[in-house]
Design a protein around this motif. Structure first.
Motif: not given
Length: 306
Positions: A60-63, A68-71, A90-98, A128-129
């Motif tokens: 949740x925090x990463x999402x 927020x960073x995306x604006x 993009x948000x979902x992809x980077x969240x899973x990655x992080x 995750x997929x």
């Protein structure tokens, strides 16, 4: 006014994102491990939901942090649906990655010498997929529903804010253009009042906004009871008209907003100051004050001696 509506909409988006992430996460858990579509490794069995619950705050925090960073929560909210969908993806992809990177690090740390804590949990790749697909569509769906709900309410005439702009010059047109950008939020520019344009003339803003008549018609327009906001966009040369407009508006239960002629204020080297909560426009202030005056005088004497 726009800021207040934007703040409310941001709060609504944050709430919908949290609900979407929460629903997607636990729906995915049930679908993955109890849906009987994807086989579960009998050696590993079904992982405890407690482990997934423990990881959820990180998800949740990463999402929300990436949003927020995306604006999404601090810049203009008007985007196309395609832009929103792309950014959510993009948000979902980077969240899973992080999250995967964090869990991998914690697992590696736990296998070191004398770790302070132990983490022996790896998220299912199939989970995750599935989560990636579900959360993208869930968040996008909820955001679209918010816009759809707002548009339906405004289409029915609910919570509309009808605006009259006094002054159809450059400032007035700029205000109208700004408000029409947010017409999906319920702003409706009913027209202009201007002494230099004839009644019925169409001002080229958002397909055309009519001039309702001269400024003296303001009282009769407000008598109709359909106006919630009056924007006064007159330059400083029309100060008597500004005062007269304010006197008229004060008789009615409407909000009045005065648009300053920033160009003229800058030309006059004016600045806005605060006098214990009272706004004051300072004009033609001496450039040198206090010790700077003494320094300037000393330099003049030194130069004259040389």
């Amino acid at each position: 006014m726009i800021k207040r509506k934007r703040t409310r909409l941001i709060g609504l988006f944050i709430l919908s994102d949290i609900v979407g992430i929460l629903a997607s996460y636990f729906y995915t858990y049930g679908f993955r491990f109890y849906g009987y579509i994807f086989p579960v490794d009998p050696d590993k069995g079904i992982p405890s939901i407690k482990s997934y619950v423990a990881v959820f705050p990180l998800i949740l925090i990463v999402h929300l942090g990436i949003f927020f960073l995306q604006g999404f929560y601090r810049t203009r909210l008007k985007r196309t649906k395609i832009d929103d969908f792309f950014l959510v993806t993009l948000n979902a992809f980077f969240t899973i990655l992080i999250v995967q990177a964090v869990l991998s690090y914690l697992n590696a740390y736990s296998q070191g010498k004398a770790p302070l804590f132990s983490v022996q949990f790896k998220m299912s790749h199939v989970f995750l997929a599935i989560y990636f697909v579900v959360v993208v569509f869930m968040i996008s769906f909820l955001r679209n529903q918010i816009y759809f709900f707002m548009k339906r309410r405004f289409a029915k005439g609910l919570n509309l804010q009808s605006v009259i702009i006094v002054g159809a010059g450059d400032m007035g047109k700029a205000v109208a253009q700004k408000l029409t950008q947010y017409k999906d939020w319920g702003f409706v520019v009913k027209g202009f009042l201007d002494d230099e344009k004839r009644e019925g003339e169409v001002v080229d803003v958002d397909g055309g906004i009519k001039v309702l008549g001269p400024i003296e018609r303001l009282e009769s327009v407000l008598e109709e009871g359909d106006i919630s906001d009056v924007y006064v966009a007159l330059d400083l040369n029309n100060y008597p008209k500004i005062l007269e407009t304010l006197k008229v508006v004060n008789k009615y239960a409407v909000k009045v907003r005065l648009i300053p002629d920033l160009f003229q204020l800058l030309t006059l080297k004016a600045k806005i100051e605060d006098l214990d909560g009272f706004p004051v426009i300072s004009i033609d202030e001496p450039p040198l004050r206090g010790i700077m005056t003494f320094v300037k005088r000393a330099m003049d004497i030194a130069v004259s001696v040389v």
